[in-house]
Scaffold this active site. Structure first.
Site, short mmCIF file in Angstrom:
data_model
loop_
_atom_site.label_atom_id
_atom_site.label_comp_id
_atom_site.label_asym_id
_atom_site.label_seq_id
_atom_site.Cartn_x
_atom_site.Cartn_y
_atom_site.Cartn_z
N GLN A 145 35.79 39.45 42.38
CA GLN A 145 34.34 39.58 42.21
C GLN A 145 33.90 39.39 40.76
O GLN A 145 34.71 39.47 39.84
CB GLN A 145 33.88 40.94 42.71
CG GLN A 145 33.89 41.10 44.22
CD GLN A 145 33.24 42.40 44.64
OE1 GLN A 145 33.90 43.31 45.10
NE2 GLN A 145 31.94 42.49 44.46
N HIS A 146 32.61 39.16 40.61
CA HIS A 146 31.88 39.24 39.34
C HIS A 146 32.09 38.11 38.34
O HIS A 146 31.27 37.92 37.46
CB HIS A 146 32.19 40.56 38.61
CG HIS A 146 31.93 41.79 39.38
ND1 HIS A 146 30.71 42.07 39.95
CD2 HIS A 146 32.74 42.84 39.68
CE1 HIS A 146 30.77 43.25 40.56
NE2 HIS A 146 31.98 43.73 40.42
N ASP A 175 36.63 39.85 47.21
CA ASP A 175 37.89 40.39 47.71
C ASP A 175 37.73 41.77 48.36
O ASP A 175 38.34 42.04 49.39
CB ASP A 175 38.95 40.43 46.61
CG ASP A 175 38.49 41.09 45.31
OD1 ASP A 175 37.37 41.63 45.27
OD2 ASP A 175 39.26 41.05 44.33
#
Length: 493
Positions: free
Chosen positions: A84-85, A245
């Site tokens: 992520q991110h 994820d």
């Protein structure tokens, strides 16, 4: 001879890519192909070349296909679950302008703090996005880029998350899902759309962002001829929108609107993560109030320092991972890379309570205890976000699903069991992110709910461990140090 239909679930994580080949009907794992990633950077910097992820995906699929024994023609669908991110910035030709800023890159902490003070402060952010900006959030990384590399930001023609980048390479279509989008800082969990006021605040044009699919299992396209040739698969194979994820792991566990709600999970990986799927929209400044990928919500708390940090302590002591004993009087907070929960991005590790009698094995045990207490404290906040009282006997007795690499480690399991006092459920599959992605791929093929698909596969087949008496003495000792340690002691300005 015809082969049963196969789907591929891809886990593109911080350290590696895993491509899981599964029987589309039963979920039986046929093979898992793997390829490593390289993370660069020192201090707070953590970066990776997105083209490396694409190359790793090609290698992992090739290895998985070979090991599965299935012909390429049997593959019906594929989905990406990514870390992520991360901020991926592309030029007009879809090429990365620079290495991606990863989720655990803490250089954007000042930008996160500045953003958190806007829009009426933390509560204003949670009311809109479900989360307060921290260093991990993509919006803070975009702000860092604008401040430190303005020429790159100016040249940017597209902004993507890691999983979006790979899905676009597969289909030629710019798309994302609500789950991963909810970790950017510019997606509203209240409206299910991008927040235009936040985009204006960030100087980020909507046209730079991918379109939003309804769910991570939505079919967004088929493999292009170029992608099919690169992967050794047939053109037109169904590609799901995919997700982050953590959202994919929830699907793999059968957590979601069509499955289990308000049941907590703890992932022991590079980071320590606790989450649960719920119908309650989270708006707690202490949490990441994510959307799930299936229409539910996924309140989540993440610590930066988990298995990697404890392994580093073991290496410094010259011990193996399981050469640990309870910490005794020693308390070790292994915040080697700063910390996200609690929000201490510049923190360093803290050791106290050292005695002449303290052994190296106890120091390693203290590192486990510090990491586990930190993530279990966050678990209580996740339960509250689900509308539950963590102290209620029926909630305290609710099983904790333990996943991630650490779930296969004896000391990790026993430390969680000892400090939580909860029964543990340990799924037999160690690749739940990839299993969840495979269920998303199967959803793209059949149109069925991905959580229902994962539950029918029984990917969460488990071993169950009964609760042990909770070690409150150790819990109280670690919590006392954590609560009383000043930011100066923890290395934060």
């Amino acid at each position: 001879m015809p082969h049963d239909p196969v789907v591929i679930g891809v886990d593109s994580s911080t350290q590696s890519t895993k491509a899981l080949f599964a029987d589309a009907a039963t979920g039986r794992t046929l093979a898992v192909g793997r390829a490593p990633h390289r993370v660069t950077g020192s201090g707070g910097a953590r970066e990776s070349d997105p083209d490396q992820w694409w190359q790793a995906l090609r290698e992992a699929v090739a290895r998985g296909l070979k090991e599965s024994g299935a012909p390429a023609s049997a593959v019906r669908g594929i989905a990406i679950a990514g870390q992520q991110h991360g901020l991926v910035v592309l030029d007009r030709g879809g090429r990365p302008l620079r290495p991606a800023l990863l989720w655990n890159d803490t250089r954007s902490a000042p930008q996160a703090a500045a953003l958190a003070g806007r829009l009426g402060g933390p509560r204003g952010w949670t009311d809109r996005t479900g989360s307060v900006p921290v260093a991990a959030v993509t919006a803070a990384k975009w702000e860092w880029l604008r401040e430190h590399e303005p020429a790159t930001a100016e040249r940017c023609a597209a902004v993507r998350l890691p999983h979006d980048f790979l899905t676009e390479r597969l289909t030629g279509i710019a798309t994302t899902d609500p789950g991963d989008a909810s970790g950017t800082g510019w997606y509203s969990t209240a409206t299910g759309t991008y927040d235009h006021e936040i985009l204006q605040l960030l100087g980020l044009e909507r046209q730079l962002l991918p379109d939003l699919a309804a769910t991570g299992g939505t079919r967004v396209g088929g493999l292009t001829a170029a992608a099919a040739e690169a992967l050794g698969l047939p053109p037109g194979v169904a590609v799901a929108a995919g997700t982050g994820d953590n959202m994919s792991a929830a699907v793999g566990l059968g957590l979601g609107g069509a499955g289990l709600l308000d049941h907590p999970a703890l992932s022991l990986g590079t980071s320590g993560t606790v989450f649960a799927a719920t119908r309650h929209r989270p708006a707690d400044p202490a949490l990441s109030g994510f959307a799930a990928t299936d229409g539910a919500y996924l309140p989540l708390a993440c610590t930066l320092n988990c298995t990697l940090a404890v392994d580093r302590i073991a290496a410094l002591l010259g011990l193996g991972r399981d050469d640990a004993a309870p910490g005794g009087e020693a308390v070790l907070l292994p915040y080697l890379d700063g910390e996200r929960t609690p929000d201490l991005p510049a923190a360093s590790g803290l050791l106290t309570g050292l005695r002449h009698a303290t052994t190296p094995h106890q120091l390693l045990g203290a590192a486990y205890e510090g990491a586990v207490v930190t993530v279990l404290r966050a678990l209580d906040e996740v339960l509250r976000a689900c509308g539950l009282d963590p102290a209620a006997p029926e909630v305290a007795a609710r099983p904790l699903r333990l996943i991630g690499g650490g779930a296969g480690g004896r000391t990790w399991v026993e430390t969680v069991r000892r400090l939580s006092g909860r029964p543990l459920i340990v799924p037999s599959s160690t690749e739940l992110v990839a299993v969840g992605a495979a269920a998303l791929a199967a959803s793209a093929v059949s149109g069925a709910d991905p959580v229902l698909i994962a539950r029918s596969w029984k990917a969460g087949t488990v071993r169950e461990l009964p609760p042990s008496e909770r070690d409150l003495a150790t819990w109280d000792r670690v919590v006392s140090v954590l609560d009383s340690a000043t930011t100066t002691l923890l290395g934060s300005p």
